[in-house]
Design a protein around this motif. Structure first.
Motif, PDB file in Angstrom:
ATOM      1  N   ILE A 180       0.976  -0.676  -0.143  1.00  0.00           N
ATOM      2  CA  ILE A 180       0.049  -0.038  -0.206  1.00  0.00           C
ATOM      3  C   ILE A 180       0.828   1.511   0.331  1.00  0.00           C
ATOM      4  O   ILE A 180       0.028   2.406  -1.052  1.00  0.00           O
ATOM      5  N   GLU A 181       2.138   1.413   1.022  1.00  0.00           N
ATOM      6  CA  GLU A 181       2.770   2.341   0.822  1.00  0.00           C
ATOM      7  C   GLU A 181       3.171   2.186  -0.172  1.00  0.00           C
ATOM      8  O   GLU A 181       3.894   3.770  -1.335  1.00  0.00           O
ATOM      9  N   ALA A 182       3.450   1.321  -0.742  1.00  0.00           N
ATOM     10  CA  ALA A 182       4.449   1.753  -2.089  1.00  0.00           C
ATOM     11  C   ALA A 182       3.567   1.983  -3.396  1.00  0.00           C
ATOM     12  O   ALA A 182       3.892   2.927  -4.325  1.00  0.00           O
TER      13      ALA A 182
ATOM     14  N   LYS B  97       7.408  -9.735   1.375  1.00  0.00           N
ATOM     15  CA  LYS B  97       6.608 -10.846   0.797  1.00  0.00           C
ATOM     16  C   LYS B  97       5.216  -9.822   1.286  1.00  0.00           C
ATOM     17  O   LYS B  97       3.818 -10.149   0.816  1.00  0.00           O
ATOM     18  N   ARG B  98       5.844  -8.303   2.287  1.00  0.00           N
ATOM     19  CA  ARG B  98       4.427  -7.477   2.462  1.00  0.00           C
ATOM     20  C   ARG B  98       4.194  -5.892   1.530  1.00  0.00           C
ATOM     21  O   ARG B  98       3.425  -5.904   1.167  1.00  0.00           O
ATOM     22  N   SER B  99       5.427  -6.196   0.618  1.00  0.00           N
ATOM     23  CA  SER B  99       5.274  -5.505  -0.813  1.00  0.00           C
ATOM     24  C   SER B  99       4.387  -5.299  -1.862  1.00  0.00           C
ATOM     25  O   SER B  99       4.992  -4.798  -3.010  1.00  0.00           O
ATOM     26  N   PHE B 100       4.205  -6.866  -1.919  1.00  0.00           N
ATOM     27  CA  PHE B 100       3.417  -6.990  -3.074  1.00  0.00           C
ATOM     28  C   PHE B 100       1.403  -7.457  -3.223  1.00  0.00           C
ATOM     29  O   PHE B 100       1.292  -8.058  -1.959  1.00  0.00           O
ATOM     30  N   PHE B 144       1.345 -15.195  -9.475  1.00  0.00           N
ATOM     31  CA  PHE B 144       1.368 -14.443  -8.083  1.00  0.00           C
ATOM     32  C   PHE B 144       2.512 -14.449  -7.176  1.00  0.00           C
ATOM     33  O   PHE B 144       3.262 -15.466  -7.262  1.00  0.00           O
ATOM     34  N   PRO B 145       2.750 -13.714  -6.705  1.00  0.00           N
ATOM     35  CA  PRO B 145       3.659 -13.436  -5.514  1.00  0.00           C
ATOM     36  C   PRO B 145       3.819 -14.242  -4.667  1.00  0.00           C
ATOM     37  O   PRO B 145       4.951 -15.321  -4.596  1.00  0.00           O
ATOM     38  N   LEU B 153      11.092 -12.418  -4.898  1.00  0.00           N
ATOM     39  CA  LEU B 153       9.589 -11.104  -5.441  1.00  0.00           C
ATOM     40  C   LEU B 153      10.991  -9.621  -4.975  1.00  0.00           C
ATOM     41  O   LEU B 153      10.764  -8.623  -5.447  1.00  0.00           O
ATOM     42  N   GLN B 154      11.810  -9.860  -4.037  1.00  0.00           N
ATOM     43  CA  GLN B 154      13.158  -8.735  -3.766  1.00  0.00           C
ATOM     44  C   GLN B 154      13.593  -8.589  -5.191  1.00  0.00           C
ATOM     45  O   GLN B 154      13.355  -6.799  -5.593  1.00  0.00           O
TER      46      GLN B 154
END
Lengths: 289, 256, 322
Positions: A180-182, B97-100, B144-145, B153-154
């Motif tokens: 979300i922040e991204a 994992k939290r940024s997608f 999918f992620p 992912l990074q």
């Protein structure tokens, strides 16, 4: 290794029937049956729902031509039941969908609002949840007159804060994720993020909530009709059928049992469906599939 | 010319009323970074290092003082300037994992910054080129992620950040959520891309060894204040401040 | 004291851990090193009887001559509290936030020993000084959130050693802590294990941490033990190709000017990533990422004895230099 991974994922989780939770199947079956019956009422009912037949009053269950008997006006109970299903579903679907849409939008907005606004609105939502809905319905019925409109409005007012509150928590949880922040980081606006990132990720929660609310709405509609606030004659309604049968409990107990069972089955169906969906969407369950 | 210029900068979470009693999350920061420089920010939890990096890319407001990035004054940006700034500065997150978005295919996620900032839908070939640059096969676009490992992912996150051709790349602990065996991989990729694209970069980490290996200059943050800054070699090899010495000693004990 | 033989843990048909032989003698400190998904935590959880319900375990784990596999939950719980202490990974999640520290430690004491509630206070203070917490009066009256992460971890260590266990199991006890605090906690665990003669199993993904605290290291990958040996020997002269790769991928603290800044090119890395469960290659589980793969690697690799104290499972091991 790459190909193996791809293979197993190209067929997404199209679960076989046997893998679905039993409650989902039973609930789905009951709800499906109910919807079919309600749709059927538009094209066919065993008898005319309004015509009074004085000669055939209080026929018992399994009578010739009247499988579920007749009531004190000689109307066919099965026909009343089928028409009642239509009314029940109409009221609950309209009220649930409207309140779900408004409640979800409100919930999304609150969750994404600044701390102060969030505090104020969520207190408001708490108050809204605490107001007894039946009371609201009574007031409305006296204001705009009893009928489906009063029932629907009352249920909508009742359910908006409930569905808003269900959405707020998960939305805030999704909003705290880095993606979300991204998204803000590459210039997305708040509402874009809410609709394109948050909503898809909380959709399962909303679907489960919807089926629970359908069940509750059916029960509320029946209660309101029972109290005389909901559907008015000649519109058939389970709640009113039940009420009309109440004084006749000793003469014709089946008149009470039949609509009562219909309510139980409808509520049970939606609740099972909701329960089944919850199990189905549960990430821990999903992993096993 | 400095591309990042921070002058007596203060930051505090919460409303202004609270600030009287609240200690600053970041207090009186002064530093600048030349274009093409590689700055490391090292600190422990609560040092304010993640807050600082979000201030640098305008995700948090400025409470007091001044930050200038790429010629823009971060305190007074209009909407158009903000969009321009977003194109020139991108951030890579700690936990891939939290940024997608778990419900978006990799291809869709990678195309988001271009869609949002350049108002166009990038062709698949462009996305494939982006993935190739970080060493991933084109078929990842349709995944999918959750089908990718943390390291993969990074890489995708790096590709996404580079898609709008930023001039500044910020990274918040980009390797600490990764397996030991792929940490070096990711770090190497970041450093190589930085040289290749001549990016200015800020790397935030709790790991002094990581900072020491690849950055040119370093800031040591403690409780929101800079306790030591300078070029990496002198800060690491001849630390002046007690806290830097302590950090170095602690890191050396468990270092191989 | 603790002996694992032919342990095999499977979940949903996938083998998550397979250990032919692992031993902790009295007062010995064994480190289990592995990346995420290596199965190191599963081995430890199997020892404690805390493996997930869906896991099936075969083989044997004996502790003090008693077989642990197949033991009832109640008996296992008793052994966990009184004979084996556990130091958890994240101290902030492991204390009851609504209970004062003093009471939580006292509970740990009375639960597994004959000490009565009114006598527990003295023992609590003893434990507090054991774990080097200053100002016991304040600490005992505090709630968990009033303590720092390091202090909370000390409290948890105090609770783990409350009943004088013969062995301590620490599962990544410093991962959630800051670097400067990490050193202090490691030192404390080391000192306590020596003072009280406790055996120790220390789980970590960092070789450096394990080398610091343990005298023996087992390197684990894909559920298999790849290499076991004395800590310094494993780190200084690894035998298994994976161990070597892991050591060279480690980002070490630079010691000279030459290692500082713009050194990306010199960073060593292991290609690929740890496969997902069920997608490991057969034979040596590391061979798809290994640059020294030979054809024999596709065959099952038995544990081999290199010299008395060192074992490895590599078809193409690193030979002694010189």
């Amino acid at each position: 290794m790459v190909t193996r991974l791809k293979k197993s994922w190209s067929k997404p989780t199209r679960a076989r029937l046997s893998n679905l939770p039993a409650s989902l199947l039973i609930g789905g079956g009951l709800v499906g049956f109910l919807v079919c019956v309600a749709l059927l009422s538009f094209v066919w009912t065993p008898y005319d729902p309004i015509t009074i037949d004085v000669r055939n009053r209080y026929l018992p269950i399994w009578s010739d031509g009247h499988i579920l008997g007749t009531d004190k006006f000689g109307r066919d109970v099965l026909t009343q039941l089928i028409m009642g299903a239509r009314n029940s579903l109409f009221v609950s679907v309209v009220s649930t969908l409207v309140s779900l849409v408004i409640g979800t939008l409100l919930g999304l907005y609150v969750a994404a609002a600044g701390a102060r606004l969030q505090n104020i609105i969520s207190r408001g939502v708490d108050v809204g949840v605490a107001i007894p809905g039946i009371l609201v319905a009574m007031v409305l019925a006296t204001a705009i007159g009893p009928g489906n409109a009063a029932a629907i409005t009352a249920i909508i007012i009742w359910f908006i804060p409930v569905s808003a509150r269900v959405v707020i928590g998960p939305t805030m949880q999704v909003l705290s994720q880095d993606y979300i922040e991204a998204a803000f980081g590459y210039g997305r606006t708040k509402w874009f993020v809410l609709f394109n990132h948050v909503l898809p990720n909380i959709s399962s929660i909303i679907i489960v909530q919807a089926s629970v609310m359908f069940a509750a709405a059916i029960l509320i509609e029946a209660s309101l009709s029972f109290l005389g606030v909901g559907a008015q004659p000649p519109t058939a309604s389970w709640g009113r059928t039940l009420k009309e049968a109440q004084p006749l409990m000793e003469i014709a107990p089946s008149l009470m049992v039949v609509p009562g069972l219909a309510i139980v089955i409808a509520v049970l169906g939606f609740n099972l469906l909701g329960d089944g969906l919850r199990t189905y969407y549960d990430p821990q369950q999903a992993r096993k599939r | 010319m400095s591309i990042i210029d921070v002058k007596s900068f203060y930051f505090s979470y919460g409303s202004r009323a609270m600030q009287e009693t609240n200690p600053w999350t970041l207090c009186d920061l002064n530093f600048s970074l030349e274009a093409g420089g590689f700055l490391g920010v090292v600190g422990e939890s609560g040092s304010g290092k993640s807050t600082l990096i979000r201030n640098l890319c305008g995700l948090l407001p400025i409470t007091k003082g001044q930050i200038q990035v790429a010629g823009y004054d971060m305190g007074s940006l209009n909407h158009a300037e903000q969009l321009k700034l977003r194109r020139s500065i991108q951030l890579i997150y700690q936990n891939p994992k939290r940024s997608f978005d778990p419900r978006m295919k990799i291809g869709t996620s990678v195309s988001q910054p271009i869609r949002s900032l350049e108002k166009r839908v990038p062709p698949t070939t462009e996305l494939e080129t982006l993935l190739a640059r970080v060493g991933l096969q084109p078929d990842y676009l349709d995944r999918f992620p959750h089908e990718l490992s943390g390291g993969q992912l990074q890489r995708v996150a790096i590709a996404r950040a580079l898609s709008v051709k930023p001039i500044i790349l910020l990274a918040d602990e980009p390797t600490s959520a990764l397996d030991v065996s792929v940490q070096a991989q990711a770090l190497k990729l970041i450093a190589e891309l930085r040289e290749e694209l001549n990016l200015t970069m800020v790397l935030v980490s709790h790991d002094l060894a990581v900072i020491a290996r690849i950055t040119n200059s370093v800031i040591v943050l403690k409780d929101g204040e800079i306790v030591e800054q300078g070029d990496t070699a002198s800060v690491i090899l001849k630390p002046q401040h007690e806290y830097t010495k302590k950090l170095r000693a602690a890191a050396s004990v468990v270092s191989l | 004291m603790l002996t694992i033989r032919d342990l095999k843990v499977t979940i949903a048909g996938h083998t998550v851990a397979e250990v032919e032989m692992l031993e902790v003698r009295e007062g010995q400190r064994l480190g289990l090193v592995g990346e995420s998904g290596s199965g190191k935590s599963m081995i430890v959880m199997s020892i404690l009887g805390l493996q997930p319900k869906s896991a099936s375990i075969t083989g044997s784990i004996t502790f003090n001559g008693q077989e642990l596999i197949g033991l009832s939950d109640k008996k296992m719980a008793n052994i966990r509290g009184s004979l084996i202490g556990l130091v958890p990974q994240d101290p902030t999640k492991s204390l009851n936030p609504t209970m004062r520290i003093g009471k939580q430690i006292a509970e740990a004491i009375t639960l597994h020993s004959s000490i009565k509630k009114n006598k527990a206070d003295q023992r609590v203070r003893e434990l507090i000084s054991n774990v080097r917490l200053p100002d016991p009066d304040r600490i005992l009256r505090s709630y968990p959130h009033q303590l720092s992460g390091g202090q909370q971890q000390r409290v948890l260590i105090a609770m783990a050693i409350a009943s004088n266990p013969m062995m301590l199991i620490a599962d990544e006890p410093t991962t959630a802590l800051d670097v400067t605090v990490q050193g202090e906690i490691l030192q404390l665990i080391l000192t306590l294990s020596r003072e009280l003669g406790m055996g120790l199993i220390f789980v970590s993904h960092e070789l450096g941490v394990v080398r610091f605290i343990c005298d023996e290291i087992a390197v684990i990958y894909g559920g298999h033990v790849f290499e076991i040996g004395p800590a310094h020997a494993v780190v200084n002269t690894p035998l298994h190709r994976y161990t070597e790769a892991l050591i060279s991928a480690n980002i070490a603290m630079p010691k000279t000017q030459a290692d500082i800044g713009r050194e990306a090119g010199k960073l060593q890395s292991i290609d690929g990533s740890v496969p997902a469960l069920g997608t490991f290659p057969n034979g040596c589980r590391f061979r798809n990422r290994c640059v020294y793969e030979i054809t024999e690697c596709a065959l099952p690799v038995p544990m081999q004895n290199a010299d008395g104290s060192r074992f490895h499972r590599c078809r193409n091991p690193i030979r002694e230099k010189g």
